[in-house]
Design a protein around this motif. Structure first.
Motif, PDB file in Angstrom:
ATOM      1  N   THR A 180       0.824  -1.217   0.000  1.00 30.61           N
ATOM      2  CA  THR A 180       0.000   0.000   0.000  1.00 30.61           C
ATOM      3  C   THR A 180       0.855   1.264   0.000  1.00 30.61           C
ATOM      4  O   THR A 180       1.950   1.285   0.555  1.00 30.61           O
ATOM      5  N   VAL A 181       0.329   2.324  -0.629  1.00 30.80           N
ATOM      6  CA  VAL A 181       1.059   3.612  -0.631  1.00 30.80           C
ATOM      7  C   VAL A 181       0.538   4.548   0.464  1.00 30.80           C
ATOM      8  O   VAL A 181       1.050   5.661   0.631  1.00 30.80           O
ATOM      9  N   THR A 182      -0.455   4.101   1.236  1.00 33.16           N
ATOM     10  CA  THR A 182      -1.041   5.024   2.227  1.00 33.16           C
ATOM     11  C   THR A 182       0.008   5.677   3.134  1.00 33.16           C
ATOM     12  O   THR A 182      -0.086   6.876   3.395  1.00 33.16           O
ATOM     13  N   PRO A 183       1.050   4.930   3.610  1.00 30.16           N
ATOM     14  CA  PRO A 183       2.021   5.593   4.509  1.00 30.16           C
ATOM     15  C   PRO A 183       2.749   6.769   3.856  1.00 30.16           C
ATOM     16  O   PRO A 183       3.254   7.650   4.551  1.00 30.16           O
ATOM     17  N   GLN A 184       2.764   6.783   2.500  1.00 32.23           N
ATOM     18  CA  GLN A 184       3.460   7.902   1.821  1.00 32.23           C
ATOM     19  C   GLN A 184       2.653   9.202   1.949  1.00 32.23           C
ATOM     20  O   GLN A 184       3.181  10.292   1.743  1.00 32.23           O
ATOM     21  N   TYR A 185       1.375   9.054   2.264  1.00 29.87           N
ATOM     22  CA  TYR A 185       0.504  10.239   2.271  1.00 29.87           C
ATOM     23  C   TYR A 185      -0.125  10.529   3.627  1.00 29.87           C
ATOM     24  O   TYR A 185      -0.511  11.645   3.925  1.00 29.87           O
ATOM     25  N   ASN A 186      -0.273   9.438   4.458  1.00 27.17           N
ATOM     26  CA  ASN A 186      -0.980   9.578   5.728  1.00 27.17           C
ATOM     27  C   ASN A 186      -0.147   8.927   6.826  1.00 27.17           C
ATOM     28  O   ASN A 186       0.070   7.719   6.805  1.00 27.17           O
ATOM     29  N   PRO A 187       0.337   9.712   7.802  1.00 27.78           N
ATOM     30  CA  PRO A 187       1.173   9.138   8.885  1.00 27.78           C
ATOM     31  C   PRO A 187       0.424   8.048   9.658  1.00 27.78           C
ATOM     32  O   PRO A 187       1.035   7.178  10.265  1.00 27.78           O
ATOM     33  N   LEU A 188      -0.921   8.080   9.568  1.00 28.52           N
ATOM     34  CA  LEU A 188      -1.709   7.054  10.258  1.00 28.52           C
ATOM     35  C   LEU A 188      -1.882   5.808   9.394  1.00 28.52           C
ATOM     36  O   LEU A 188      -2.496   4.832   9.806  1.00 28.52           O
ATOM     37  N   GLU A 189      -1.351   5.854   8.171  1.00 29.28           N
ATOM     38  CA  GLU A 189      -1.343   4.707   7.256  1.00 29.28           C
ATOM     39  C   GLU A 189      -2.757   4.189   6.958  1.00 29.28           C
ATOM     40  O   GLU A 189      -2.979   2.986   6.790  1.00 29.28           O
ATOM     41  N   LYS A 190      -3.714   5.104   6.930  1.00 26.87           N
ATOM     42  CA  LYS A 190      -5.092   4.667   6.670  1.00 26.87           C
ATOM     43  C   LYS A 190      -5.608   5.286   5.365  1.00 26.87           C
ATOM     44  O   LYS A 190      -5.180   6.387   4.985  1.00 26.87           O
ATOM     45  N   LEU A 191      -6.524   4.608   4.733  1.00 26.06           N
ATOM     46  CA  LEU A 191      -7.287   5.199   3.641  1.00 26.06           C
ATOM     47  C   LEU A 191      -8.700   5.395   4.167  1.00 26.06           C
ATOM     48  O   LEU A 191      -9.081   4.738   5.144  1.00 26.06           O
ATOM     49  N   PRO A 192      -9.522   6.283   3.582  1.00 31.63           N
ATOM     50  CA  PRO A 192      -9.288   7.027   2.338  1.00 31.63           C
ATOM     51  C   PRO A 192      -8.285   8.176   2.504  1.00 31.63           C
ATOM     52  O   PRO A 192      -8.166   8.767   3.570  1.00 31.63           O
ATOM     53  N   VAL A 193      -7.599   8.432   1.374  1.00 35.89           N
ATOM     54  CA  VAL A 193      -6.733   9.610   1.271  1.00 35.89           C
ATOM     55  C   VAL A 193      -7.083  10.292  -0.047  1.00 35.89           C
ATOM     56  O   VAL A 193      -7.113   9.647  -1.092  1.00 35.89           O
ATOM     57  N   LEU A 194      -7.363  11.584   0.029  1.00 31.46           N
ATOM     58  CA  LEU A 194      -7.631  12.374  -1.178  1.00 31.46           C
ATOM     59  C   LEU A 194      -6.348  13.122  -1.528  1.00 31.46           C
ATOM     60  O   LEU A 194      -5.814  13.875  -0.705  1.00 31.46           O
ATOM     61  N   ILE A 195      -5.818  12.852  -2.728  1.00 33.62           N
ATOM     62  CA  ILE A 195      -4.566  13.489  -3.146  1.00 33.62           C
ATOM     63  C   ILE A 195      -4.904  14.543  -4.208  1.00 33.62           C
ATOM     64  O   ILE A 195      -5.576  14.236  -5.198  1.00 33.62           O
ATOM     65  N   LEU A 196      -4.460  15.774  -3.986  1.00 33.45           N
ATOM     66  CA  LEU A 196      -4.851  16.881  -4.869  1.00 33.45           C
ATOM     67  C   LEU A 196      -4.013  16.901  -6.133  1.00 33.45           C
ATOM     68  O   LEU A 196      -3.128  16.061  -6.329  1.00 33.45           O
ATOM     69  N   ASP A 197      -4.278  17.884  -6.991  1.00 34.40           N
ATOM     70  CA  ASP A 197      -3.661  17.926  -8.329  1.00 34.40           C
ATOM     71  C   ASP A 197      -2.145  17.900  -8.301  1.00 34.40           C
ATOM     72  O   ASP A 197      -1.514  17.416  -9.236  1.00 34.40           O
ATOM     73  N   ASP A 198      -1.531  18.416  -7.227  1.00 32.78           N
ATOM     74  CA  ASP A 198      -0.052  18.442  -7.208  1.00 32.78           C
ATOM     75  C   ASP A 198       0.549  17.055  -6.942  1.00 32.78           C
ATOM     76  O   ASP A 198       1.755  16.871  -6.914  1.00 32.78           O
ATOM     77  N   GLY A 199      -0.357  16.078  -6.677  1.00 35.25           N
ATOM     78  CA  GLY A 199       0.135  14.710  -6.464  1.00 35.25           C
ATOM     79  C   GLY A 199       0.800  14.523  -5.124  1.00 35.25           C
ATOM     80  O   GLY A 199       1.274  13.448  -4.784  1.00 35.25           O
ATOM     81  N   LYS A 200       0.778  15.598  -4.318  1.00 33.78           N
ATOM     82  CA  LYS A 200       1.462  15.502  -3.008  1.00 33.78           C
ATOM     83  C   LYS A 200       0.525  15.850  -1.845  1.00 33.78           C
ATOM     84  O   LYS A 200       0.507  15.173  -0.833  1.00 33.78           O
ATOM     85  N   THR A 201      -0.257  16.924  -2.022  1.00 36.66           N
ATOM     86  CA  THR A 201      -1.121  17.368  -0.910  1.00 36.66           C
ATOM     87  C   THR A 201      -2.169  16.312  -0.622  1.00 36.66           C
ATOM     88  O   THR A 201      -2.933  15.926  -1.516  1.00 36.66           O
ATOM     89  N   ALA A 202      -2.161  15.821   0.613  1.00 34.20           N
ATOM     90  CA  ALA A 202      -3.055  14.711   0.976  1.00 34.20           C
ATOM     91  C   ALA A 202      -4.022  15.156   2.065  1.00 34.20           C
ATOM     92  O   ALA A 202      -3.618  15.775   3.049  1.00 34.20           O
ATOM     93  N   ILE A 203      -5.297  14.841   1.814  1.00 37.14           N
ATOM     94  CA  ILE A 203      -6.357  15.095   2.801  1.00 37.14           C
ATOM     95  C   ILE A 203      -6.798  13.711   3.273  1.00 37.14           C
ATOM     96  O   ILE A 203      -7.105  12.840   2.440  1.00 37.14           O
ATOM     97  N   TYR A 204      -6.776  13.478   4.617  1.00 31.35           N
ATOM     98  CA  TYR A 204      -7.118  12.121   5.064  1.00 31.35           C
ATOM     99  C   TYR A 204      -8.003  12.151   6.317  1.00 31.35           C
ATOM    100  O   TYR A 204      -8.182  13.216   6.922  1.00 31.35           O
ATOM    101  N   GLU A 205      -8.555  11.001   6.671  1.00 30.24           N
ATOM    102  CA  GLU A 205      -9.574  10.825   7.718  1.00 30.24           C
ATOM    103  C   GLU A 205     -10.924  11.221   7.110  1.00 30.24           C
ATOM    104  O   GLU A 205     -11.158  12.374   6.758  1.00 30.24           O
ATOM    105  N   SER A 206     -11.798  10.220   6.911  1.00 34.74           N
ATOM    106  CA  SER A 206     -13.004  10.447   6.098  1.00 34.74           C
ATOM    107  C   SER A 206     -13.859  11.614   6.570  1.00 34.74           C
ATOM    108  O   SER A 206     -14.329  12.414   5.744  1.00 34.74           O
TER     109      SER A 206
END
Ligand SMILES: N[C@@H](CCC(=O)N[C@@H](CS(=O)(=O)O)C(=O)NCC(=O)O)C(=O)O
Length: 214
Positions: A39-65
């Motif tokens: 899984t790639v979740t740890p690359q975007y969310n320190p809590l390693e959970k999905l869902p993760v919404l990744i914005l157009d820059d491919g880096k900015t991550a919004i997480y926790e539903s």
């Protein structure tokens, strides 16, 4: 374009998928098994959970539903998925608290049951199932008090998303539970939501986990 990291059974991710569709926001759905080391979740969310919404820059991550939904309401307010009346708004969030809490309890119970039988804690499992039974009773009470197809007022809100996401997942995760017989009005309300297009398009399905989790 945004990307949503999701999992096929995820009730939490389903809330976000429906919200994005209701707001006509295009996105790429990236389906993962968050329990596998791939899984790639740890690359975007320190809590390693999905869902993760990744914005157009491919880096900015919004997480926790619940936060993703809050963020979406702030950034893309139309069509609103929260009522305008503040007490109804707060009630919709309270319903989401109960539904997410029932999901959390089910996840805990699901993994407890994956342990060797002698390592499973019966009191711990019973405590989680009590939360689900109590939550179902509460949802049934709220649904009995509703006026129409939706839980609050005459339009879809996050309360409907949260309830359908839990019940849709519970129906496949714990198919032998008799909640649909026990609470016929809750079943009818849920079926009414599941008949809506964006709910039909996001039905949960089981996933196969490769790595040992517990
Ligand atoms: N409170 C979180 C819970 C999310 C969650 O538990 N996601 C699971 C996947 S699923 O249960 O939704 O299918 C996860 O990524 N778990 C991985 C982990 O907890 O390490 C939310 O609402 O987003």
């Amino acid at each position: 374009m945004w990307t949503l990291i999701s999992a096929s059974p995820s009730p939490y991710a389903r809330k976000v998928r429906i919200a994005l569709a209701e707001k006509s926001i295009p996105f790429t759905l990236q389906t993962e098994v968050p329990w596998d080391h791939t899984t790639v979740t740890p690359q975007y969310n320190p809590l390693e959970k999905l869902p993760v919404l990744i914005l157009d820059d491919g880096k900015t991550a919004i997480y926790e539903s619940y936060y993703i939904l809050e963020w979406l309401e702030a950034k893309h307010p139309e069509p609103a998925l929260l009522p305008s009346d503040i007490d109804d708004r707060l009630f919709a969030k309270k319903v989401e608290v109960v539904c997410d809490g029932m999901c959390d309890a089910m996840v805990i119970a699901f993994f407890e049951r994956m342990r060797e039988p002698e390592k499973q804690s019966e009191p711990w499992k019973a405590r989680q199932m009590r939360k689900v039974e109590g939550g179902l009773r509460q949802l049934a009470t709220w649904v009995d008090e509703r006026q129409g197809q939706y839980l609050i007022g005459d339009r879809l809100t996050i309360a409907d998303l949260a309830i359908a996401a839990f019940l849709g997942w519970f129906a496949i995760r714990w198919s032998e539970h008799q909640w649909q017989t026990q609470y016929p009005a809750l079943k009818q309300y849920w079926e009414g939501l599941e008949a809506l297009h964006n709910f039909k398009e996001t039905r949960p399905s089981p996933q196969t986990m490769k790595d040992q989790v517990v």
